[in-house]
Design an enzyme around this catalytic site. Sequence first.
Site, mmCIF file in Angstrom:
data_model
loop_
_atom_site.group_PDB
_atom_site.id
_atom_site.type_symbol
_atom_site.label_atom_id
_atom_site.label_comp_id
_atom_site.label_asym_id
_atom_site.label_seq_id
_atom_site.Cartn_x
_atom_site.Cartn_y
_atom_site.Cartn_z
ATOM 1 N N GLY A 1 0.841 -1.194 0.000
ATOM 2 C CA GLY A 1 0.000 0.000 0.000
ATOM 3 C C GLY A 1 0.873 1.241 0.000
ATOM 4 O O GLY A 1 1.930 1.274 0.640
ATOM 5 N N GLY B 1 -0.618 4.549 0.214
ATOM 6 C CA GLY B 1 -1.401 5.721 0.611
ATOM 7 C C GLY B 1 -0.648 6.486 1.674
ATOM 8 O O GLY B 1 0.563 6.337 1.837
ATOM 9 N N HIS C 1 -21.069 8.703 6.428
ATOM 10 C CA HIS C 1 -20.879 10.154 6.373
ATOM 11 C C HIS C 1 -22.199 10.827 6.001
ATOM 12 O O HIS C 1 -22.841 10.442 5.038
ATOM 13 C CB HIS C 1 -19.803 10.501 5.347
ATOM 14 C CG HIS C 1 -19.248 11.871 5.511
ATOM 15 N ND1 HIS C 1 -19.992 12.991 5.239
ATOM 16 C CD2 HIS C 1 -18.044 12.312 5.936
ATOM 17 C CE1 HIS C 1 -19.248 14.059 5.494
ATOM 18 N NE2 HIS C 1 -18.068 13.675 5.910
ATOM 19 N N SER D 1 -17.817 17.781 1.548
ATOM 20 C CA SER D 1 -17.049 17.941 2.780
ATOM 21 C C SER D 1 -17.911 18.332 3.979
ATOM 22 O O SER D 1 -18.867 19.095 3.879
ATOM 23 C CB SER D 1 -15.981 19.001 2.587
ATOM 24 O OG SER D 1 -15.422 19.341 3.826
ATOM 25 N N ARG E 1 -20.649 12.906 12.960
ATOM 26 C CA ARG E 1 -21.152 12.272 11.750
ATOM 27 C C ARG E 1 -22.195 11.194 12.014
ATOM 28 O O ARG E 1 -23.214 11.133 11.316
ATOM 29 C CB ARG E 1 -19.974 11.645 10.994
ATOM 30 C CG ARG E 1 -19.055 12.709 10.434
ATOM 31 C CD ARG E 1 -17.833 12.110 9.800
ATOM 32 N NE ARG E 1 -17.033 13.172 9.191
ATOM 33 C CZ ARG E 1 -15.861 12.990 8.619
ATOM 34 N NH1 ARG E 1 -15.316 11.785 8.591
ATOM 35 N NH2 ARG E 1 -15.205 13.992 8.084
ATOM 36 N N HIS F 1 -18.366 5.724 4.380
ATOM 37 C CA HIS F 1 -17.228 6.588 4.126
ATOM 38 C C HIS F 1 -15.918 6.018 4.653
ATOM 39 O O HIS F 1 -14.881 6.120 4.014
ATOM 40 C CB HIS F 1 -17.501 7.943 4.790
ATOM 41 C CG HIS F 1 -16.407 8.931 4.634
ATOM 42 N ND1 HIS F 1 -15.893 9.260 3.404
ATOM 43 C CD2 HIS F 1 -15.718 9.666 5.541
ATOM 44 C CE1 HIS F 1 -14.934 10.167 3.567
ATOM 45 N NE2 HIS F 1 -14.803 10.416 4.838
#
Lengths: 666, 230, 252
Positions: free
Chosen positions: A40, A42, A266, A284, A337, A429
């Site tokens: 990975g 990221g 989300h 957002s 959230r 999300h």
Amino acid sequence: MKLDGKVPTGELSEKWTQYRGTMNLVAPNNKRRLEVIVVGSGLAGASAAATLGELGYKVKCFTFHDSPRRAHSIAAQGGINAAKNYQNDGDSVYRLFYDTIKGGDYRSREANVHRLAEASRTIIDQAVAQGVPFAREYGGLLANRSFGGVQVSRTFYARGQTGQQLLIGAYQSLSRQISMGNVTMYNRHEMLDVVKIDGKARGIITRNLVTGAIDRHSAHAVVLGTGGYGNVFYLSTNAMNSNVTAAWRATKRGALMANPCFTQIHPTCIPVSGEYQSKLTLMSESLRNDGRVWVPGKKDDVKAIREGRLKATDIAEEDRDYYLERRYPAFGNLVPRDVASRAAKVACDEGHGVNATGLAVYLDFASAIMRYGKSEAHSKGMVNPSEDEIKLLGEKVVEAKYGNLFEMYAKITGEDPYKSPMMIYPAVHYTMGGLWVDYNLETNIPGLFAVGEANFSDHGANRLGASALMQGLADGYFVIPYTIGQFLSNEIRTPIIDDQQPEFEAAEKAVKDRLAQFINIKGKQSVESFHRRLGKIMWEYCGMSRNEEGLNKARKMIQELRAEFYSDVFVPGELNEYNPELEKAGRVADFLELGELMVVDALDRQESCGGHFREEYRTPEGEAMRNDKDFTYVSAWEWTDTTADPTLHKEELEFENVELKTRSYK
Amino acid sequence: MNWFVRFLTSSIGKKLIMSLTGLFLCLFLVVHLAGNLQLLLDDGGEAFNIYAYIMTHNPLIKAVSYGTYFFIILHAIQGIILAIQNRKARKSKYSVTVTRTTGTNSFAARQMALLGSLILVFIGIHMGDFWWKMKSGQTSMEKYDSFQFEVQNLYEKVDATFANEWIVLFYVISMIGLSFHLLHGFQSAFQTLGLNHSKYTPFIKGLGKGFAIIVPALFALIPIYYMFIK
Amino acid sequence: MKLNLKVWRQKGASTGGKFETYTVEANEHMSFLEMLDVLNEQLIAEQREPVSFEHDCREGICGTCSMVINGHPHGPMKGTTTCQLHMRHFNDGETITIEPFRSNSFPVIKDLVVDRAAFDRIIQSGGYISVNTGQAQDGNAIPIEKDLASEAFDAATCIGCGACVAACPNASAMLFTSAKVSHLNMMPQGEVEATQRVLNMINQMDSEGFGACSNITACEAECPKEISVKNIARVNREYFAAVLASEKNPSK
């Protein structure tokens, strides 16, 4: 199995410093001989690979993308938290720690979260030094904004593209290590198995996605930074290729999967518009600073809107139900959230949803536009400005703040959010669950580490906004480079791992057999169709709210779907070529197992906490009811043989520093 | 390789050569035009012929003219090399091509090599028409009271040449080609030099457009004048 | 809406390719990629091989999409990636031509999938600031002018998709390279290595076989992030300064 979190002793605020000061080190000459695989690229993977390379380890980094820069961390919009207290508003490491523990509904490990809060400050320094162009004030110093669930401004941001900028920073550091020869990069290589030798993780099996070649890669330790599994729901804000395969293959080799049912929904995403839809787009969280959420109070109005007879702007103020402001007056539209998402679901379940599917609520900027417009008109010295003038001025202010998001919304929906309110609905999300890791971020398999969203460690049952970037980078830059030494310091006498050992051979054969199996089923249905059906089951029964009956039903449905998959899936193309359908088949096959485990976990957790809401466990007002007496533990699941039931291992969570309270945002 | 050679053979170095030679040739155009406009005077070619004499006899101007030839050749060769290399960078061609650009003429920008080739051919023919005839002494001699030396009567040749409608047509088409070449080339030269500034670039672009239209138009006016008006 | 698709099919890098035509039933709310999903589902249902195309985030930020639609990289909408392009911008019955990004430096892997590793190598040649983890001073130690940070940010929004190369008639990578050089060289943190960075990155860009920039500006016109060619001018400037004014030489 007794799970040992290996949390160091001592004062909470001193644990990490003391531990770092006393942990085992690997001398530079030995580092050169030790190989580490990072899967990975990221935020967590790239930062870990770069930093381990800088330290002198021989690193091999793998990504299934064409370039490390494509990882889905790039899509994070809002920002990254850090307890810098640059705003002088009373922020501190302790406060960030406390907010995160509370926001996570008291289901995370205190020591890990405190370490995260400590590291948050150096992350900002590191990113600035790498040239990340954070937003700045006129004086040239770093700007901040606030996010849901907290009362300070500690979020650093780079317009609506913070994830992109931080990932590019990590990617650049990684690129530097690649150019220096410290990291060997393997693009377009997908990890399909972990190889264990004498109980330790010693390598991986990969498929070259261009040629289809199955390769063995050995190392002294393996680090997984392979992200979350939100795509089990088919529709999510995750990238199309985000998957659980690396983590799930580790699970199949005996690693434990922790809290898999903790998924974050989300609240502000663009609603589903049709059957063909492939993914959902996030708007957002920062929009909730100025947007007001509402649905029509009267059913007649709802009906008229759905049939297109009325528009949102036609509904009189007194006929609107600003349900977040009504239900949670203290935090209003800025509740965390999980709370905001559930409230939207309640409104739609009661029949107030506003689009054709009945699954959308309004996010309205009209009053913000008027408010900003008035203040602009005032500061411009306009006398008796007309309503239109005020509106125009207000729209300009809103455009400056959220222009790119409004534009994105308009592009996708074809509607102008300045003129009529946005329609939004919650969507999957982030996944708080993941591979179980101890304080060293090491799984129960020695030498196998998990960083970033791939592990379960820091967010408990709900993650606060702008914390995912923080955790990914903390793990990669400031935790794993130290803690991996605890393991590797005992490996300095281990020679280069020979990949001709029988364990490698067996793993390679297993991978090849599995791939051939997919191709040879030669059924009728596409991989995509199975994925979509799985997603529907997960969303219906293991989504925003869950109950025992539904979960039991879902488990059976998933098992049946899995059986159907293995008898009727059609995978076109061949093994030895670029074959996206084959890649997808493996990933969906893993989701079909993970989905069941999530359901099992949700069934076991007979309480409501964070993103996990069990309908049986709620207060008379409908709020989540946690059960600290029976469920203050991490559920770590062992499931190597999917024909048998998963086995639960519990890690009891101990709270020495914070008092467990009911989360209230009223 | 020497650092300077490496510099000039880098992609940016090559463009620098195009830019600097191009800008020099723009200057040359102005001087050349100023001289040629004397052809529009109704003096039987006196001013022009004297001017032509000075241009071919003043050692300094002669030196500059050799420089001009060199720059034309350099600009052309470098341009051809670049065009070939740039074409080679995409062996597999698109089936649909579009022409979207920002702030430059799309046709001109994409066809610089074609336009340049046209201009090169024009220069060859143009020099054959006049420069060569003058060099090889194919002109009659003329003596003016205002000038001490006997001069070649190039004016006569101009008059004769522009009596042919095909030549006039070719000259006018070539000037249209030059106009497009300049339309992109002028402002592009500044961009290559790194001169792109929100305050000055709009001015440079405006100047470039004016230059690209006015200079070739005045050049083209001469054959048209000789054909239709004079 | 009914659409005719002319899609480039190519088995691998070494084989040639050709267009094949398909008909697909779409609706105007679909994104372009969702329309291709429908096509692929259709092909799979007929047990034929689906069209390979690369995509990932589907929200316009990962830079994975690599197709040219009716001659435009990422399609006809300005400042929009393929995944954000919606079918409402096309007409019923329209024929749409879909090709891969074409450049020798981006060899086709399959159908519409290309290899953009050259971009990674350009970054590896100097598109970074040499700072190890843990060496950083406090984030606020160096104030950076708001407008400068914002300009650097504009360059840094590059998603590395390669549309600039695909759009450029010369297949030049100047916009990509200049965006990264500009981003880093403008920041005070990146200034230390500015000279070496521009020399190394331009050298790497040239050795990857991209064409030379001739200021056509198709790159800016087609860039989904609308990155300005001002960055190219800046890099030219910095390259001249690096070669002519510094003691360093124009390649490693």
